[in-house]
Design an enzyme around this catalytic site. Structure first.
Site, PDB file in Angstrom:
ATOM      1  N   LYS A  79       3.364   0.002  -1.435  1.00  0.00           N
ATOM      2  CA  LYS A  79       2.057   0.300  -2.044  1.00  0.00           C
ATOM      3  C   LYS A  79       1.675   1.740  -1.723  1.00  0.00           C
ATOM      4  O   LYS A  79       1.838   2.200  -0.575  1.00  0.00           O
ATOM      5  CB  LYS A  79       1.037  -0.682  -1.472  1.00  0.00           C
ATOM      6  N   SER A 154      -5.763  -5.577  -4.997  1.00  0.00           N
ATOM      7  CA  SER A 154      -5.444  -4.221  -5.378  1.00  0.00           C
ATOM      8  C   SER A 154      -3.927  -3.943  -5.379  1.00  0.00           C
ATOM      9  O   SER A 154      -3.501  -2.965  -5.980  1.00  0.00           O
ATOM     10  CB  SER A 154      -6.121  -3.235  -4.432  1.00  0.00           C
ATOM     11  N   SER A 178      -6.199  -8.832  -1.422  1.00  0.00           N
ATOM     12  CA  SER A 178      -5.358  -7.931  -2.209  1.00  0.00           C
ATOM     13  C   SER A 178      -3.857  -8.131  -2.103  1.00  0.00           C
ATOM     14  O   SER A 178      -3.118  -7.431  -2.776  1.00  0.00           O
ATOM     15  CB  SER A 178      -5.694  -6.475  -1.868  1.00  0.00           C
TER      16      SER A 178
END
Lengths: 498, 482, 99
Positions: A79, A154, A178
């Site tokens: 990420k 996210s 997330s």
């Protein structure tokens, strides 16, 4: 060779028995990325050169009979809020466009020290602020099951990459869901560990007392293997806990479902849950019951307060954590301004995405003079109530089973103009972060539109072993985690939702 | 009109730990190339986290205990949020609700001044403002960013500029005794900010003028001048406007040392909203009772205690005791000599030499007292020699300096230079006769006024190059002149 | 409907406190969004928290401290490597500071 649906251990068996090379493994994923990623846009950066270089080193070592790291051959996506030294890290925000960090996050470093191979940095909501990856300052990621739908957020890019078999596993963070929510929306597994298990050093901070770095993979065994490496105290992060790290992989089989008491919190099976989601999650519970577990109705009465607690405390911490983004030592800036205040205001105003601004403003408001007690202190007290409810409930049951997202993946753009609606979608995930306890999400079916549905298994502090082993068992007698996305099957029409 | 100054002092002390407060960068920042002692944490890079320096925390407690404070059972850090380029994170890690220590007091000139608290925080980087091609630019060096600071806040018990200065000297002395900081005001390792207002009593009514906090006072005389100026300014302003202290009219003023005046910096200080909240990245800190005791046991004898002991054990005057104990190292060296013999007259003898000859010599050469050049035995020898009238006090003052410089026994030096006191009556008589012969007028003066013998004694001392026994000289003079 | 929780003036004040410039259209869009969020947060006021201690940190840890040792810092070049403007080893604030 098709590497889809193999575990890391199985891939390593192929690697060490010389049936495949590390370079071939990397090329497998690189080719899939080239073929598929333009449709789902999971990646901000693809690190083709670095990946092949590392693969070659690993192949050389294996050829010479030298030892390699525990994750040799495992290809990972990271990420983009994790700092990766010398590799562009943007946190999916215009604020950090082009930023090349001078150091790496501890979790990332631990993995590459064990010879995991990074294949790219994945898209996210900016600084992880969001639940759909739509707020990204660069582009939106699509759900590989249906390209008109969000992948969740996210950590949407990481989830989509794993779901579409563009990597073996991926790193994400879970502050309010997330990891678990995009895992559920993308039909894969994701672990949010106990707060303090994994180091937060080198990951852009969202909410310091909530952020949990964690892992996505298609199977629980991989989650266990990777968490084994990432977990542990870090002298650079004072909130990590100095406990010995259990052998999660070994302990996966160490569970007896017979007599296992599974709590079903009634608040998680009522409004706002969608009926199809509720059915499939209940079905999962029943599967456990068939194997001898006991289902116990429990109540977590403060559940409905979770979102309010979360959206006071998290933006408050965000507002302070984001103050360092001033374009002076790193990041974009607007150059000369008439005075220092306008310099700050214009630089931050120009590059911060709308959701980033919104959260900073909510947080600044909640901490401001006159409001601190009513918001911050109050929410911190309710946080205690929520945490205690979980701890108390887990005295009477071994584990808690619940849905993750009230719905399956929604249309891209559907909630874009209504932040509150977006926040309310966190109803079943945030309380776990408020409490700080671990939870693993895994798939348990599909809705009538063939969109994935997931559920979560929640444990007490540092009970990763327990929840992973129960989850692992579930994947022995179900096969939802083995289903391929339409994209993976090369079925483009299906992927477009026809 | 009765006017009472009300002054509180905030002192920031830079601790001389090896590493910074929240990271392991070197805490050195003087004469160091810019931005060479930085890391993700003190640069406020994305994802960086703080880990507190154990020694710094212990030293804060140590200082608090030395100031008579009570340690808080549990303590934690907080974020003070504001924006300025030299504050890398956009917030300063400090303590607000639960500082390490609270409620102390020290005595300054017999007056008790209470200490509200002492807490830990981190320093900011340094800004340099330059003009380049007609443009105003600010350059930032983050080497100092993150260096540990202890903030000591006094209650507003100080009532004059002089008392403020003495308070600061006392604090500085205690800090230096503890060895935790150089506490150098000129170099910036000790910074002072007075907060001032007046209590005005007039016609059975009491008024308080608005509070003013003065910044940028870079020296002790500066503090005094700033306070004096401000007290005057506030009185005049009150006479003009009658404005009284309120929750929102505290101002921040800068001190202009060139113009010798304070000037307004920030209006309505009340609206600076720092949005303090507990630091989530750092667990709270609890020192156990035994840990506190262990820290306490490392506190050396402090100045006040030392002075009291000198008065009691050595019989020194208050002034002499305070002068010797002003600097801890100086005092320690003095004690190393005096401890050789338990004898008040020895102690006084050594004190006189230290404060007289030796200090004068050091002032001339600009040196610090070098303990390697002080041999306690030499002092004892000299003392015994003087007791025996072998060496006069005058000669002693001279040879001790020679001894300090060349490292030889001063009694040996006196012998080698023929400075051993002449106490032989015959020799003295000869000298007396010479003096009487050369100073007829003085002899006549003496016959009129016996108190003027001193001049003749002096002449005899001069003639003997200081080696005559002055007591004996006086006696023989008196005898021969009678 | 009760008093709005946040007026435009409040929003502008908070934005300045947070040092974030908002365009006119952003202000217009944000205000009702923030209002609805803040109203939602009111639910906390109805909760009885008498005698409840706040949770500021999730783990029960204490005393995580570091020995006073020096470790390597960045060299100057690395420290400055991501800044847009530097000069003679310093970071340059790309903006004027009124003294």
């Amino acid at each position: 060779m098709d590497l889809k649906n193999l575990t890391i251990t199985q891939i390593q068996e192929l690697l060490f028995s010389k049936k495949i090379t590390a370079v071939e493994i990397v090329n497998f994923y690189l080719e899939r990325i080239k073929k598929i990623d333009s449709q789902i846009k999971a990646f901000i950066t693809v690190t083709e050169k670095e990946a092949l270089k590392k693969a070659k080193v690993i192949d050389e070592k294996i050829k010479k009979g030298e030892s390699v790291g525990k994750l040799a051959g495992a290809v990972m996506a990271v990420k983009d809020i994790f700092l990766t030294k010398d590799i562009k890290s943007t946190a999916s925000s215009q604020v950090l466009k082009g930023y090349i960090p001078q150091y790496s996050s501890t979790v990332y470093q631990k993995l590459i020290d064990e010879d995991a191979i990074i294949i790219g940095k994945t898209n996210t909501d900016p600084f992880a602020f969001g639940g759909s990856t739509e707020n990204s300052g660069f582009f939106t990621t699509k759900n590989p099951w249906n390209l008109s739908k969000v992948p969740g957020g996210s950590s949407g890019g990481s989830a989509a990459a794993v779901a579409a078999d563009l990597c073996q596993f991926a790193l994400g963070t879970d502050t309010g869901g997330s990891i678990r929510q995009p895992a559920s929306l993308c039909g894969i597994s994701g672990l949010k560990p106990t707060y303090g298990l994994n180091s937060r050093f080198g990951i852009t901070a969202m909410a310091s007392s909530f952020d949990c770095p964690g892992v996505f993979a298609k199977n629980i065994a991989d989650l266990a293997l990777v968490t084994q490496i990432t977990a542990g105290v870090d002298s650079k992060d004072a909130t990590t806990v100095d406990n010995p790290v259990p052998d999660y992989s070994k302990l996966l089989k160490d569970v007896n479902l017979k007599g296992l008491k599974i709590g079903l919190p009634k608040e998680y099976f009522s409004d706002p849950i969608n009926s199809e989601v509720k059915d499939k999650v209940m079905l999962a519970a029943k599967e456990f019951e068939k194997k001898g577990a006991t289902l116990v109705d429990i109540s977590l009465p403060s559940t409905n307060l979770g979102i309010a607690v979360y959206y006071v405390l998290v933006p408050s911490e965000i507002s302070a954590n984001m103050a360092r983004y001033d374009g002076i030592r790193f990041g974009q800036n607007t150059g000369n301004n008439p005075d220092i205040i306008s310099y700050y205001m214009n630089t931050r105003g120009k590059y911060m995405e709308a959701e980033v601004k919104r959260r900073i403003i909510i947080g600044t408001y909640a901490l401001s003079s006159g409001y601190y007690d009513a918001y911050y202190t109050k929410a911190s007290k309710v946080r205690t109530l929520i945490k205690n409810e979980f701890v108390d409930a887990l005295k009477n049951v071994d584990i808690i089973l619940a849905p993750v997202s009230p719905t399956t993946a929604w249309d891209i753009g559907a909630k874009a103009n209504d932040p509150l609606q977006m926040y309310l979608a966190d109803a079943f995930s945030v309380c776990i972060n408020v409490a700080g306890i671990p939870s693993v999400a895994l798939p348990c079916g599909f809705d009538s539109q063939n969109l994935p549905i997931g559920f979560q298994l929640i444990g007490n502090f540092f009970e990763e072993s327990k929840i992973l082993s129960v989850a692992h068992q579930y994947q022995q007698f179900t096969d939802y985690h083995l289903k391929e996305t339409p994209l993976s099957r090369g079925d483009a029409r299906r992927a477009e939702g026809f | 009109m009765k006017i009472t100054p009300i002054i509180g002092l905030e002192v920031h002390v830079e601790l001389k730990t090896k590493s910074k407060m929240f990271c392991s960068c070197s805490a050195e920042h003087f004469h160091v190339d810019p931005n060479t002692h930085t890391c993700p944490t003190c640069l406020g890079l994305p994802g960086a986290l703080p880990v507190p320096n154990k020694t710094a925390c212990e030293w804060c407690i140590k200082l608090g205990l030395a100031l008579g404070c009570t340690p808080n059972e549990s303590s934690f850090f907080e974020r003070k949020n504001y924006f300025y380029p030299d504050l890398a994170k956009g917030y300063q890690l400090t303590q607000y609700e639960k500082p390490f220590v609270i409620n102390g007091k020290i005595t300054v000139d017999g007056q008790e001044i209470r200490i509200n608290r002492a807490h830990m925080e981190e320093d900011t980087g340094k800004s340099v403002h330059i003009i380049q091609n007609g443009e105003e630019l600010t350059l930032i060096d983050y080497n100092r960013c993150g260096v540990p600071l202890v903030e000591i806040v006094s209650e507003p018990d100080i009532t004059s500029a002089q008392m403020a200065k003495n308070y600061l000297l006392k604090i500085q002395q205690i800090i230096r005794y503890l060895g935790i900081s150089d506490a150098d005001i000129e170099k910036g390792s000790m910074r002072c900010e007075p907060t001032i207002n007046l209590k005005i009593e007039d016609n059975n009514q009491t008024f308080y003028t608005p509070l003013a906090e003065i910044k940028n006072v870079a020296s002790l005389t500066g503090v005094q001048s700033a306070i004096d100026f401000e007290l005057n300014r506030q009185l005049e302003e009150f006479k003009q406007t009658g404005e009284v202290k309120s929750k929102t009219n505290k101002t921040t003023r800068g001190w202009d040392a060139d113009k010798n005046q304070t000037f307004l910096q920030r209006e309505k200080e009340g609206s600076a909203d720092y949005r303090y909240f507990p630091e989530p990245d750092i667990p709270h800190i609890e020192f156990t009772r035994s840990e506190i005791e262990a820290i306490k046991s490392t506190i050396p004898e402090l100045p006040d205690e030392k002075v009291a002991r000198y008065l009691n054990d050595f019989g020194l005057s208050d002034y002499d005791a305070k002068t010797i104990t002003a600097d801890k190292d100086f005092a320690q060296i003095y004690e190393s000599v005096v401890n050789l013999k338990v004898d008040q007259s020895f102690a006084k003898f050594v004190a006189n030499l230290f404060l007289g000859s030796i200090k004068t010599h050091l002032n001339e050469t600009g040196e610090e007292l070098n303990k390697n050049k002080i041999n306690p035995k030499y002092f004892l020898n000299l003392f015994e020699s003087v007791q025996k009238s072998e060496i006069s006090a005058t000669v002693a003052k001279q040879v001790i300096i020679d001894s300090y410089q060349i490292g030889q026994d001063p009694v040996e030096i006196a012998k080698n230079n023929g400075l051993i006191q002449v106490s032989d009556t015959g020799t003295i008589e000869k000298l007396v006769q010479e003096v009487i012969a050369s100073n007829p007028k003085a002899v006549e003066d003496y016959k009129k006024n016996p108190m003027s013998i001193g001049f003749l004694v002096g002449q005899l001392m001069k003639l003997s190059k200081g080696s005559a026994n002055p007591q004996l000289a006086k006696e023989v003079l008196e005898k021969l002149l009678s | 409907m009760s008093e709005p929780k946040i007026s435009m003036v409040d929003l502008e004040h908070i934005a300045k406190l947070a040092r974030i410039n908002l365009t006119e259209s952003e202000k217009t869009i944000f205000l009702p969004q923030l209002e609805s969020v803040l109203e939602y947060l009111d639910v906390l006021n109805q909760v009885n928290t008498d005698n409840v201690e706040p949770t500021f940190r999730v783990n029960d840890q204490k005393n995580v401290l570091r020995d006073d040792l020096i470790k390597d810092s960045f060299d100057q070049k690395t420290a400055l490597s991501s800044a847009s403007k530097t000069q003679d080893g310093y970071f340059v604030v790309p903006g004027t500071i009124k003294k």
